[in-house]
Design a protein around this motif. Structure first.
Motif, PDB file in Angstrom:
ATOM      1  N   THR A 192      -4.227   6.591  -2.273  1.00  0.00           N
ATOM      2  CA  THR A 192      -3.514   5.346  -2.033  1.00  0.00           C
ATOM      3  C   THR A 192      -3.506   4.476  -3.288  1.00  0.00           C
ATOM      4  O   THR A 192      -4.445   4.499  -4.089  1.00  0.00           O
ATOM      5  CB  THR A 192      -4.158   4.554  -0.878  1.00  0.00           C
ATOM      6  N   LEU A 228       0.851  -1.177   0.000  1.00  0.00           N
ATOM      7  CA  LEU A 228       0.000   0.000   0.000  1.00  0.00           C
ATOM      8  C   LEU A 228       0.896   1.239   0.000  1.00  0.00           C
ATOM      9  O   LEU A 228       1.710   1.429   0.905  1.00  0.00           O
ATOM     10  CB  LEU A 228      -0.912   0.028   1.227  1.00  0.00           C
ATOM     11  N   THR A 232       1.043   5.422  -0.198  1.00  0.00           N
ATOM     12  CA  THR A 232       0.261   6.639   0.009  1.00  0.00           C
ATOM     13  C   THR A 232       0.994   7.818  -0.599  1.00  0.00           C
ATOM     14  O   THR A 232       2.143   8.085  -0.266  1.00  0.00           O
ATOM     15  CB  THR A 232       0.013   6.903   1.501  1.00  0.00           C
ATOM     16  N   ALA A 289      -3.388   5.052   6.287  1.00  0.00           N
ATOM     17  CA  ALA A 289      -3.489   3.682   5.768  1.00  0.00           C
ATOM     18  C   ALA A 289      -4.189   2.768   6.758  1.00  0.00           C
ATOM     19  O   ALA A 289      -5.006   1.918   6.374  1.00  0.00           O
ATOM     20  CB  ALA A 289      -2.095   3.155   5.440  1.00  0.00           C
TER      21      ALA A 289
END
Length: 310
Positions: A19, A11, A13, A129
């Protein structure tokens, strides 16, 4: 920023808070990216300093600490005064802290919001996140912009028609279009801050053609609620209002300026580009997907949201 790597998925950002999910088998290489170099335009400012200064510009009616977090409520007027400011460790595991947050706001008949930031050293990409992993949705995103204050005084704007005052009056509120019938909680939040000034330019039917608000706090002057009636746009009124407020802030020994504006408000962003404001970081309001309906009051579009001279 890489904010998580779990179950074969990375993931990432971005500075804006967006994201991106990438399968680990698509990863070819990675490296540690050093911190961004110091800004060459505008005043030096850390994220924690700006977060606290901007929070003092929208003070809640009540607040409660949760470790290093601050829970804020103001009867629903502005998300900024009705959200958690999470500067540090809540003193609890995140799930327990979020459960406490939801209960605290539910007891006040409000949806739970967490305000988290991205895009600068020390901001909260990891928290963003983690909120998304727990099905908290990003509802509003905005830019925090900064600039030197003195250049705002160095304009050719005609400020002779701008009236400044210490308190908000009924005509000012009639131009302010981000709330319904304003109750005492609205005027209390608007009047809060270390040194608050209200600006207005006379219009018609006892409704100003333009308004603005400035909160002077040490070296900082924050500009908010800059609005221009549609019939009076492109006449330099937004610039005149900000120039008049900047001059008063300079008299109080402020030297730096900040403002908040939604990232998709192109007109206001163009105006502030021309005034020398640059993006310091972004902030976002998250709420649980299953929370109550949106706040029945204002959004956080920031200065110029009802029309600018851009």
């Amino acid at each position: 920023m890489l904010t998580s790597w779990d179950s074969g998925v990375l993931l990432i950002t971005r500075r804006t808070g967006d994201t991106v999910r990438v399968a680990e088998d698509r990863l070819a290489a990675g490296k540690v990216v050093p911190a961004a170099p110091a800004r060459r335009r505008g005043p030096a400012a850390s994220f924690p300093e700006l977060a606290r200064v901007t929070a003092r510009g929208w003070q809640p009616l009540e607040s409660e600490p949760l470790g290093d977090w601050t829970l804020r409520a103001a009867a629903g007027f502005t998300r900024r005064a009705n959200s958690v400011l999470p500067l540090g460790d809540p003193g609890l595991p995140l799930d327990a802290a979020l459960e406490h947050v939801r209960a605290w706001y539910a007891a006040r008949g409000l949806p739970a919001y967490v305000q988290a930031a991205t895009g600068a050293e020390g901001t909260q990409e990891v928290l963003c996140a983690e909120l998304e992993r727990r099905d908290w949705v990003r509802e509003v995103s905005a830019e925090v912009r900064i600039a030197g204050l003195a250049p705002l005084d160095d304009t050719d704007a005609d400020v002779s028609a701008v009236r400044l005052g210490r308190s908000v009056d009924d005509p000012w509120l009639r131009r302010y279009q981000r709330t319904g019938e304003p109750g005492p909680h609205v005027t209390k939040v608007l009047g809060s801050g270390p040194s608050v000034w209200f600006a207005s330019v006379a219009g018609t039917d006892d409704v100003p053609a333009a308004i603005g608000r400035c909160v002077v706090d040490g070296r900082w002057a924050g500009f908010m609620a800059v609005e221009v009636a549609s019939a009076h746009r492109r006449r330099g009124l937004a610039t005149a209002v900000m120039t008049a407020l900047a001059r008063r802030a300079l008299e109080e020994d402020a030297s730096a300026a900040w403002l908040q504006v939604e990232a998709d408000n192109d007109g206001a962003r163009a105006l502030y580009d021309g005034m020398g404001f640059t993006v310091h970081h972004h902030y976002h309001h998250y709420r649980p997907r299953a929370a109550a309906a949106d706040l029945p009051t204002t959004d956080d579009r920031g200065p110029g949201d009802q029309g600018t001279d851009a």
